[in-house]
Design a protein around this motif. Sequence first.
Motif, PDB file in Angstrom:
ATOM      1  N   ASN A  41     -14.346 -12.105   8.354  1.00 50.07           N
ATOM      2  CA  ASN A  41     -13.671 -13.239   7.298  1.00 50.07           C
ATOM      3  C   ASN A  41     -13.714 -13.214   6.439  1.00 50.07           C
ATOM      4  O   ASN A  41     -13.627 -12.548   5.772  1.00 50.07           O
ATOM      5  CB  ASN A  41     -13.569 -14.207   7.698  1.00 50.07           C
ATOM      6  N   ASP A  42     -14.317 -13.864   5.487  1.00 55.89           N
ATOM      7  CA  ASP A  42     -14.483 -14.137   3.968  1.00 55.89           C
ATOM      8  C   ASP A  42     -16.060 -13.004   3.244  1.00 55.89           C
ATOM      9  O   ASP A  42     -16.392 -12.948   2.319  1.00 55.89           O
ATOM     10  CB  ASP A  42     -15.371 -15.303   3.353  1.00 55.89           C
ATOM     11  N   VAL A  43     -16.729 -12.466   4.270  1.00 50.28           N
ATOM     12  CA  VAL A  43     -17.456 -11.223   4.374  1.00 50.28           C
ATOM     13  C   VAL A  43     -17.003 -10.376   3.947  1.00 50.28           C
ATOM     14  O   VAL A  43     -15.736  -9.089   4.636  1.00 50.28           O
ATOM     15  CB  VAL A  43     -18.269 -10.773   5.246  1.00 50.28           C
ATOM     16  N   ILE A  44     -17.102  -9.511   2.642  1.00 54.50           N
ATOM     17  CA  ILE A  44     -16.222  -8.895   1.913  1.00 54.50           C
ATOM     18  C   ILE A  44     -16.854  -7.511   2.263  1.00 54.50           C
ATOM     19  O   ILE A  44     -16.062  -6.150   2.662  1.00 54.50           O
ATOM     20  CB  ILE A  44     -16.246  -8.329   0.672  1.00 54.50           C
ATOM     21  N   VAL A  45     -17.876  -6.807   2.246  1.00 61.33           N
ATOM     22  CA  VAL A  45     -19.063  -5.869   2.466  1.00 61.33           C
ATOM     23  C   VAL A  45     -19.942  -5.927   3.379  1.00 61.33           C
ATOM     24  O   VAL A  45     -20.820  -7.206   3.077  1.00 61.33           O
ATOM     25  CB  VAL A  45     -18.880  -4.935   1.564  1.00 61.33           C
ATOM     26  N   HIS A  46     -20.850  -4.954   3.854  1.00 62.22           N
ATOM     27  CA  HIS A  46     -21.965  -5.060   4.290  1.00 62.22           C
ATOM     28  C   HIS A  46     -22.895  -6.174   4.537  1.00 62.22           C
ATOM     29  O   HIS A  46     -23.911  -6.512   4.874  1.00 62.22           O
ATOM     30  CB  HIS A  46     -23.263  -5.012   2.725  1.00 62.22           C
ATOM     31  N   GLY A  47     -21.578  -6.983   5.774  1.00 60.04           N
ATOM     32  CA  GLY A  47     -22.202  -7.883   6.879  1.00 60.04           C
ATOM     33  C   GLY A  47     -23.102  -6.936   8.181  1.00 60.04           C
ATOM     34  O   GLY A  47     -23.251  -5.826   8.283  1.00 60.04           O
ATOM     35  N   ILE A  48     -24.424  -7.929   8.421  1.00 58.25           N
ATOM     36  CA  ILE A  48     -25.455  -6.650   9.578  1.00 58.25           C
ATOM     37  C   ILE A  48     -24.484  -7.475  10.453  1.00 58.25           C
ATOM     38  O   ILE A  48     -24.865  -8.768  10.931  1.00 58.25           O
ATOM     39  CB  ILE A  48     -26.565  -7.410   9.057  1.00 58.25           C
ATOM     40  N   LEU A 104     -11.686  -8.406  10.887  1.00 54.40           N
ATOM     41  CA  LEU A 104     -13.605  -7.495  11.542  1.00 54.40           C
ATOM     42  C   LEU A 104     -13.250  -6.763  10.038  1.00 54.40           C
ATOM     43  O   LEU A 104     -11.955  -5.343  10.328  1.00 54.40           O
ATOM     44  CB  LEU A 104     -13.243  -7.876  12.727  1.00 54.40           C
ATOM     45  N   GLY A 105     -13.762  -6.246   9.415  1.00 54.22           N
ATOM     46  CA  GLY A 105     -14.571  -5.287   8.636  1.00 54.22           C
ATOM     47  C   GLY A 105     -14.864  -4.402   9.159  1.00 54.22           C
ATOM     48  O   GLY A 105     -16.176  -4.936   9.716  1.00 54.22           O
ATOM     49  N   ILE A 106     -14.930  -3.041   9.067  1.00 48.89           N
ATOM     50  CA  ILE A 106     -16.305  -2.268   9.991  1.00 48.89           C
ATOM     51  C   ILE A 106     -16.019  -0.969   9.233  1.00 48.89           C
ATOM     52  O   ILE A 106     -15.348   0.078   8.664  1.00 48.89           O
ATOM     53  CB  ILE A 106     -15.628  -1.770  11.855  1.00 48.89           C
ATOM     54  N   ASP A 107     -17.620  -0.975   8.961  1.00 46.31           N
ATOM     55  CA  ASP A 107     -17.754   0.760   8.054  1.00 46.31           C
ATOM     56  C   ASP A 107     -18.699   1.369   9.000  1.00 46.31           C
ATOM     57  O   ASP A 107     -20.197   0.929   9.073  1.00 46.31           O
ATOM     58  CB  ASP A 107     -18.181   0.076   6.495  1.00 46.31           C
ATOM     59  N   CYS A 108     -18.932   2.756   8.670  1.00 49.29           N
ATOM     60  CA  CYS A 108     -20.013   3.578   9.218  1.00 49.29           C
ATOM     61  C   CYS A 108     -20.018   4.812   8.783  1.00 49.29           C
ATOM     62  O   CYS A 108     -19.300   5.070   7.662  1.00 49.29           O
ATOM     63  CB  CYS A 108     -19.216   4.278  10.234  1.00 49.29           C
ATOM     64  N   PRO A 113     -10.850   0.667  -1.395  1.00 49.03           N
ATOM     65  CA  PRO A 113     -10.113  -0.786  -1.697  1.00 49.03           C
ATOM     66  C   PRO A 113     -11.546  -1.578  -0.900  1.00 49.03           C
ATOM     67  O   PRO A 113     -11.115  -2.103   0.384  1.00 49.03           O
ATOM     68  CB  PRO A 113      -9.128  -0.477  -1.533  1.00 49.03           C
ATOM     69  N   MET A 114     -11.762  -3.019  -1.301  1.00 45.33           N
ATOM     70  CA  MET A 114     -12.464  -3.789  -1.070  1.00 45.33           C
ATOM     71  C   MET A 114     -11.217  -5.566  -1.518  1.00 45.33           C
ATOM     72  O   MET A 114     -11.430  -5.363  -2.741  1.00 45.33           O
ATOM     73  CB  MET A 114     -13.251  -4.200  -1.227  1.00 45.33           C
ATOM     74  N   LEU A 115     -10.432  -5.910  -1.202  1.00 42.22           N
ATOM     75  CA  LEU A 115      -9.472  -7.303  -1.265  1.00 42.22           C
ATOM     76  C   LEU A 115      -9.751  -8.387  -0.699  1.00 42.22           C
ATOM     77  O   LEU A 115     -10.236  -8.349   0.760  1.00 42.22           O
ATOM     78  CB  LEU A 115      -8.101  -6.575  -1.160  1.00 42.22           C
ATOM     79  N   VAL A 116      -9.002  -9.291  -1.860  1.00 46.50           N
ATOM     80  CA  VAL A 116      -9.890 -10.589  -1.247  1.00 46.50           C
ATOM     81  C   VAL A 116      -8.242 -11.647  -1.594  1.00 46.50           C
ATOM     82  O   VAL A 116      -7.713 -11.191  -1.909  1.00 46.50           O
ATOM     83  CB  VAL A 116     -11.060 -11.657  -2.095  1.00 46.50           C
ATOM     84  N   ALA A 139     -11.127 -11.457   3.469  1.00 48.48           N
ATOM     85  CA  ALA A 139     -11.555 -10.069   2.732  1.00 48.48           C
ATOM     86  C   ALA A 139     -11.290  -9.126   3.888  1.00 48.48           C
ATOM     87  O   ALA A 139     -11.052  -8.800   5.120  1.00 48.48           O
ATOM     88  CB  ALA A 139     -12.955 -10.247   2.160  1.00 48.48           C
ATOM     89  N   ALA A 140     -10.948  -7.775   3.004  1.00 49.94           N
ATOM     90  CA  ALA A 140     -10.504  -6.908   4.164  1.00 49.94           C
ATOM     91  C   ALA A 140     -11.179  -5.343   3.039  1.00 49.94           C
ATOM     92  O   ALA A 140     -11.350  -5.793   2.352  1.00 49.94           O
ATOM     93  CB  ALA A 140      -9.044  -6.363   3.743  1.00 49.94           C
ATOM     94  N   HIS A 141     -11.855  -4.276   4.284  1.00 45.77           N
ATOM     95  CA  HIS A 141     -11.928  -3.196   3.406  1.00 45.77           C
ATOM     96  C   HIS A 141     -11.638  -1.860   3.614  1.00 45.77           C
ATOM     97  O   HIS A 141     -11.803  -2.269   5.532  1.00 45.77           O
ATOM     98  CB  HIS A 141     -13.760  -3.409   3.397  1.00 45.77           C
ATOM     99  N   VAL A 142     -11.541  -0.857   3.179  1.00 46.40           N
ATOM    100  CA  VAL A 142     -10.700   0.051   4.261  1.00 46.40           C
ATOM    101  C   VAL A 142     -11.118   1.241   3.436  1.00 46.40           C
ATOM    102  O   VAL A 142     -11.401   0.779   1.984  1.00 46.40           O
ATOM    103  CB  VAL A 142      -9.467   0.145   4.299  1.00 46.40           C
ATOM    104  N   GLU A 143     -11.758   2.526   3.897  1.00 44.90           N
ATOM    105  CA  GLU A 143     -12.014   3.762   3.114  1.00 44.90           C
ATOM    106  C   GLU A 143     -11.759   4.909   4.660  1.00 44.90           C
ATOM    107  O   GLU A 143     -11.865   5.120   5.321  1.00 44.90           O
ATOM    108  CB  GLU A 143     -13.397   3.490   3.160  1.00 44.90           C
TER     109      GLU A 143
END
Length: 253
Positions: free
Chosen positions: A78-85, A97-101, A206-209, A233-237
């Motif tokens: 939700n409001d976590v842009i990046v780096h959620g544990i 839900l943003g997932i970065d790997c 990109p990271m968008l709010v 927020a959304a984060h795609v890479e």
Amino acid sequence: MVEFKTASEVEAMRAAGQVVAQALKAAKERAAVGVSLAELDEAAATVIAEAGAKPAFLHYHPGFAPTPFPAVICASVNDVIVHGIPGGYRLRDGDVLGIDCGAYLDGWAGDSAITLIVGTPRPRDVELIEVAERALAAGIAAAVPGNRMGDIGHAIATTAEGYGLPPDFGGHGIGRRMHEDPAVPNRGRSGRGMVLRPGLTLAIEPMLVIGGDGRYYPAADGWALHSVSGQRAAHVEHTIAITDTLPRILTTL
């Protein structure tokens, strides 16, 4: 120092990118209402281990963080842009839900991120993710020989107009290390910055709010970045390689 990769080195990075793509696929397929973020982390970790690769995020400790990162993926809700544990939080209907790997295979890195909606989508959240994905595509399309680094940021910012772009965070060079030179801005001036050349490998992200305000604040854990506005927020890479012609995406299946 900026390092340019040979064709064989790009192929090795492509192999690492495939592992990352498979790990993201496994986490995405596991994501559902009631599932914990830790379960998604386990799904990605299993894929990486079975491929003979190593997670790039686990124990990573950049200067801004008080402690090493304790997981294989970043899971930002939700409001976590990046780096959620990823921990015990269980996904709820309508969560964004943003997932970065990231992973290393044979000494080469791959890095990618996706954002999805769990359960029932809200139109505004669907639009958020669609715009983020278009911004990523625009940034990648600008990564051609003869263009400059500012052209990538300009393409992203123009596509994402009306959304917040967090300052100080963007993409990066990638290769033997997860984070290398050069920095890849999500805002830029067309025709400015480093000239792009074949062999340059970049992670564009990109990271968008929602709502045009990209300000953020760190969570108590020192890792997760929350939007100040409380908006989602959304984060795609993708990891890409600049070639003699079109950019090559290294983190798609």
